[in-house]
Design a protein around this motif. Sequence first.
Motif, PDB file in Angstrom:
ATOM      1  N   ALA A 123      25.848 -50.543 -25.656  1.00 49.93           N
ATOM      2  CA  ALA A 123      24.519 -50.289 -25.100  1.00 49.93           C
ATOM      3  C   ALA A 123      24.587 -49.095 -24.184  1.00 49.93           C
ATOM      4  CB  ALA A 123      24.023 -51.513 -24.334  1.00 49.93           C
ATOM      5  N   ALA A 124      23.452 -48.458 -23.979  1.00 49.21           N
ATOM      6  CA  ALA A 124      23.404 -47.315 -23.091  1.00 49.21           C
ATOM      7  C   ALA A 124      23.780 -47.747 -21.675  1.00 49.21           C
ATOM      8  CB  ALA A 124      22.004 -46.698 -23.096  1.00 49.21           C
ATOM      9  N   VAL A 125      24.531 -46.910 -20.986  1.00 45.95           N
ATOM     10  CA  VAL A 125      24.974 -47.208 -19.637  1.00 45.95           C
ATOM     11  C   VAL A 125      23.902 -46.741 -18.653  1.00 45.95           C
ATOM     12  CG1 VAL A 125      26.781 -46.834 -17.928  1.00 45.95           C
ATOM     13  CG2 VAL A 125      27.359 -46.897 -20.350  1.00 45.95           C
ATOM     14  N   LYS A 126      23.625 -47.534 -17.627  1.00 43.88           N
ATOM     15  CA  LYS A 126      22.633 -47.164 -16.634  1.00 43.88           C
ATOM     16  C   LYS A 126      23.244 -46.252 -15.571  1.00 43.88           C
ATOM     17  CE  LYS A 126      19.989 -51.464 -17.087  1.00 43.88           C
ATOM     18  NZ  LYS A 126      19.510 -52.674 -16.376  1.00 43.88           N
ATOM     19  N   ASN A 127      22.616 -45.102 -15.357  1.00 43.98           N
ATOM     20  CA  ASN A 127      23.069 -44.169 -14.319  1.00 43.98           C
ATOM     21  C   ASN A 127      24.595 -44.039 -14.305  1.00 43.98           C
ATOM     22  OD1 ASN A 127      20.382 -43.805 -13.352  1.00 43.98           O
ATOM     23  ND2 ASN A 127      20.554 -45.756 -12.270  1.00 43.98           N
ATOM     24  N   PRO A 128      25.199 -43.629 -15.409  1.00 46.47           N
ATOM     25  CA  PRO A 128      26.651 -43.698 -15.529  1.00 46.47           C
ATOM     26  C   PRO A 128      27.417 -42.834 -14.539  1.00 46.47           C
ATOM     27  CG  PRO A 128      25.686 -42.433 -17.332  1.00 46.47           C
ATOM     28  CD  PRO A 128      24.563 -43.084 -16.617  1.00 46.47           C
ATOM     29  N   LEU A 129      28.575 -43.345 -14.185  1.00 51.47           N
ATOM     30  CA  LEU A 129      29.588 -42.599 -13.451  1.00 51.47           C
ATOM     31  C   LEU A 129      30.699 -42.260 -14.429  1.00 51.47           C
ATOM     32  CD1 LEU A 129      29.985 -44.928 -10.334  1.00 51.47           C
ATOM     33  CD2 LEU A 129      28.576 -42.865 -10.492  1.00 51.47           C
TER      34      LEU A 129
ATOM     35  N   ASP B 181      21.155 -33.387 -15.841  1.00 55.81           N
ATOM     36  CA  ASP B 181      20.119 -34.257 -16.403  1.00 55.81           C
ATOM     37  C   ASP B 181      20.539 -35.708 -16.213  1.00 55.81           C
ATOM     38  OD1 ASP B 181      22.114 -34.633 -18.270  1.00 55.81           O
ATOM     39  OD2 ASP B 181      20.874 -34.198 -20.014  1.00 55.81           O
ATOM     40  N   GLU B 182      19.808 -36.627 -16.839  1.00 59.30           N
ATOM     41  CA  GLU B 182      20.062 -38.047 -16.617  1.00 59.30           C
ATOM     42  C   GLU B 182      21.116 -38.642 -17.536  1.00 59.30           C
ATOM     43  OE1 GLU B 182      16.248 -39.849 -17.058  1.00 59.30           O
ATOM     44  OE2 GLU B 182      15.529 -39.193 -15.089  1.00 59.30           O
ATOM     45  N   ASP B 183      21.665 -37.826 -18.433  1.00 59.94           N
ATOM     46  CA  ASP B 183      22.578 -38.379 -19.437  1.00 59.94           C
ATOM     47  C   ASP B 183      23.959 -37.736 -19.497  1.00 59.94           C
ATOM     48  OD1 ASP B 183      20.634 -40.210 -20.548  1.00 59.94           O
ATOM     49  OD2 ASP B 183      19.682 -38.473 -21.485  1.00 59.94           O
ATOM     50  N   HIS B 184      24.063 -36.480 -19.108  1.00 55.95           N
ATOM     51  CA  HIS B 184      25.271 -35.731 -19.431  1.00 55.95           C
ATOM     52  C   HIS B 184      26.130 -35.367 -18.213  1.00 55.95           C
ATOM     53  CE1 HIS B 184      22.591 -35.074 -22.904  1.00 55.95           C
ATOM     54  NE2 HIS B 184      23.718 -35.056 -23.614  1.00 55.95           N
ATOM     55  N   VAL B 185      27.425 -35.210 -18.496  1.00 58.55           N
ATOM     56  CA  VAL B 185      28.412 -34.756 -17.522  1.00 58.55           C
ATOM     57  C   VAL B 185      29.225 -33.640 -18.168  1.00 58.55           C
ATOM     58  CG1 VAL B 185      30.553 -35.417 -16.336  1.00 58.55           C
ATOM     59  CG2 VAL B 185      28.557 -36.913 -16.225  1.00 58.55           C
ATOM     60  N   ILE B 186      29.504 -32.590 -17.386  1.00 58.97           N
ATOM     61  CA  ILE B 186      30.338 -31.495 -17.877  1.00 58.97           C
ATOM     62  C   ILE B 186      31.801 -31.825 -17.609  1.00 58.97           C
ATOM     63  CG2 ILE B 186      30.867 -29.035 -17.731  1.00 58.97           C
ATOM     64  CD1 ILE B 186      28.096 -29.562 -18.822  1.00 58.97           C
ATOM     65  N   VAL B 187      32.626 -31.741 -18.639  1.00 62.82           N
ATOM     66  CA  VAL B 187      34.053 -32.017 -18.510  1.00 62.82           C
ATOM     67  C   VAL B 187      34.827 -30.714 -18.690  1.00 62.82           C
ATOM     68  CG1 VAL B 187      35.987 -33.397 -19.317  1.00 62.82           C
ATOM     69  CG2 VAL B 187      33.656 -34.298 -19.512  1.00 62.82           C
TER      70      VAL B 187
ATOM     71  N   ALA C   6      27.251 -39.257 -21.188  1.00 60.14           N
ATOM     72  CA  ALA C   6      27.789 -40.424 -20.500  1.00 60.14           C
ATOM     73  C   ALA C   6      26.952 -41.669 -20.764  1.00 60.14           C
ATOM     74  CB  ALA C   6      27.874 -40.140 -19.007  1.00 60.14           C
ATOM     75  N   THR C   7      25.662 -41.495 -20.944  1.00 61.76           N
ATOM     76  CA  THR C   7      24.788 -42.639 -21.215  1.00 61.76           C
ATOM     77  C   THR C   7      25.150 -43.313 -22.538  1.00 61.76           C
ATOM     78  OG1 THR C   7      22.984 -41.629 -19.964  1.00 61.76           O
ATOM     79  CG2 THR C   7      22.402 -43.373 -21.518  1.00 61.76           C
ATOM     80  N   ASP C   8      25.388 -42.474 -23.560  1.00 63.35           N
ATOM     81  CA  ASP C   8      25.761 -42.999 -24.875  1.00 63.35           C
ATOM     82  C   ASP C   8      27.270 -43.118 -25.064  1.00 63.35           C
ATOM     83  OD1 ASP C   8      23.118 -43.203 -25.533  1.00 63.35           O
ATOM     84  OD2 ASP C   8      23.032 -41.357 -26.705  1.00 63.35           O
ATOM     85  N   GLN C   9      28.029 -42.705 -24.061  1.00 59.59           N
ATOM     86  CA  GLN C   9      29.496 -42.867 -24.051  1.00 59.59           C
ATOM     87  C   GLN C   9      30.187 -42.087 -25.169  1.00 59.59           C
ATOM     88  OE1 GLN C   9      29.994 -47.262 -23.985  1.00 59.59           O
ATOM     89  NE2 GLN C   9      27.821 -47.220 -23.492  1.00 59.59           N
ATOM     90  N   THR C  10      29.715 -40.858 -25.415  1.00 60.02           N
ATOM     91  CA  THR C  10      30.320 -40.045 -26.478  1.00 60.02           C
ATOM     92  C   THR C  10      30.489 -38.601 -26.016  1.00 60.02           C
ATOM     93  OG1 THR C  10      28.128 -39.564 -27.419  1.00 60.02           O
ATOM     94  CG2 THR C  10      29.341 -41.426 -28.351  1.00 60.02           C
TER      95      THR C  10
ATOM     96  N   GLY D 230      29.146 -38.128 -11.910  1.00 64.30           N
ATOM     97  CA  GLY D 230      28.165 -38.906 -12.634  1.00 64.30           C
ATOM     98  C   GLY D 230      26.964 -38.080 -13.007  1.00 64.30           C
ATOM     99  N   VAL D 231      26.019 -38.707 -13.641  1.00 68.64           N
ATOM    100  CA  VAL D 231      24.804 -37.984 -14.013  1.00 68.64           C
ATOM    101  C   VAL D 231      23.928 -37.817 -12.783  1.00 68.64           C
ATOM    102  CG1 VAL D 231      24.905 -38.877 -16.367  1.00 68.64           C
ATOM    103  CG2 VAL D 231      23.509 -40.061 -14.671  1.00 68.64           C
ATOM    104  N   VAL D 232      23.313 -36.642 -12.669  1.00 69.17           N
ATOM    105  CA  VAL D 232      22.381 -36.355 -11.588  1.00 69.17           C
ATOM    106  C   VAL D 232      21.319 -35.440 -12.157  1.00 69.17           C
ATOM    107  CG1 VAL D 232      22.020 -35.255  -9.360  1.00 69.17           C
ATOM    108  CG2 VAL D 232      24.084 -36.579  -9.737  1.00 69.17           C
ATOM    109  N   ALA D 233      20.084 -35.886 -12.146  1.00 69.71           N
ATOM    110  CA  ALA D 233      18.993 -35.092 -12.694  1.00 69.71           C
ATOM    111  C   ALA D 233      18.452 -34.146 -11.648  1.00 69.71           C
ATOM    112  CB  ALA D 233      17.882 -35.998 -13.210  1.00 69.71           C
ATOM    113  N   GLY D 234      18.319 -32.880 -12.050  1.00 64.79           N
ATOM    114  CA  GLY D 234      17.685 -31.893 -11.194  1.00 64.79           C
ATOM    115  C   GLY D 234      18.524 -31.521 -10.002  1.00 64.79           C
ATOM    116  N   HIS D 235      18.181 -30.406  -9.356  1.00 68.49           N
ATOM    117  CA  HIS D 235      18.813 -29.969  -8.117  1.00 68.49           C
ATOM    118  C   HIS D 235      18.260 -28.618  -7.747  1.00 68.49           C
ATOM    119  CE1 HIS D 235      21.708 -30.237  -4.905  1.00 68.49           C
ATOM    120  NE2 HIS D 235      22.244 -29.077  -5.215  1.00 68.49           N
TER     121      HIS D 235
END
Length: 400
Positions: free
Chosen positions: A48-54, A89-95, A106-110, A395-400
Amino acid sequence: MNKSMRSRAVLGAAVALAASTVLTACGGGDSSSADARADGTASATPAAAVKNPLVATFDGGLYIVDGESLKLAKAIGLPGFNRVNPAGDEDHVIVSTDSGFRVLNATDQTLTGIEYKGAKPGHVVRHAGRTVLFTDGTGEVNVFDPADLGSGKKPEGRTYTSAEAHHGVAVELANGELLSTLGTEEKRTGALVLDENNKEIARNENCPGVHGEAAARAEAIAVGCEDGVLIYKDGKFTKIEAPDDYGRIGNQAGSDTSPILLGDYKTDPEAELERPTRVSLVDTEKKRLRLVDLGTSYSFRSLARGPHGEALVLGTDGAIHVIDQNTGKIEKKIPAVGEWQEPLDWQQARPTLFVRDHTAYVSDPGKKALHAIDLDTGKKTASVTVPESTNELSGVVAGH
């Protein structure tokens, strides 16, 4: 055992132990429902989609954790020394990986197929609805709208290449101007500003050892120097000098609600590793620099800002020091982890602070733990023990 074999072994251990991960939330107990998949990862069941993922890094991969419950959702194998930053945004993290910047949903874990290849991927900056990547090995700057990451395709965006490759940073302003550092592999000197067509419109080379950036209220952009801070605002540069001949501010944290920047502060250019006890507060409007003695040391992963602009520093005494950014007064100390010491190697794990809204997330690699702390009450709201010691935490952080 070579590095790749060790990474595989570590991931295997993470998968095997994921099912026995111990979690506590608000005083209650729970256990992870992570299972091993055929692809060698640990995944929540049901998926399942992760809420506000770290996202936390460990030696050999990434942990994706639910930002509310702190339940471990998935372990992804990724060899090498990896770093993580919010994508914007609310879903992605840069690695940041050995081969360049990769985008993790990160939300979809892929891990997506979006990649910005290049040696030594460095700073990731979010500002004014744009995300900027600086690749140290090539001097290439990539700017994009993080909202475009949802398409699964590499966003169309602005590019710029520095005159020479160096450990740098860049940020795009709301009006389309691009501030980017100046330097070579041997020496860094300052910053320049380009208009939206990449034409140079401003330059200042009075910032030796330029490193890091932060944005304050009214879009005052700062980069750190070995003798203070360089501020760009309203089309011109201003230097704020440190009180010491060598007063290095290399890491900063800004807040859109405050004109004041939080920075580290080091005074010994000969130290193998200086463990400072003072932090800097730089007023970008009054052009003043104030030093605050914490009475404890900290590391470059210790600085953050709270929801009201307060300055937050995770000390080696194990507490989050909450500083009034206007007065420099330490308002309170929030217990977070046990006492710790910063390791000599900057790539080695140490407790890390990541703040989102009213919650401070703190890693405790010595105990293989992650904690969520309510900044308003100072109470821990959730904790988790993970199979391997973590290093970076984001973690995900939308906007800044």
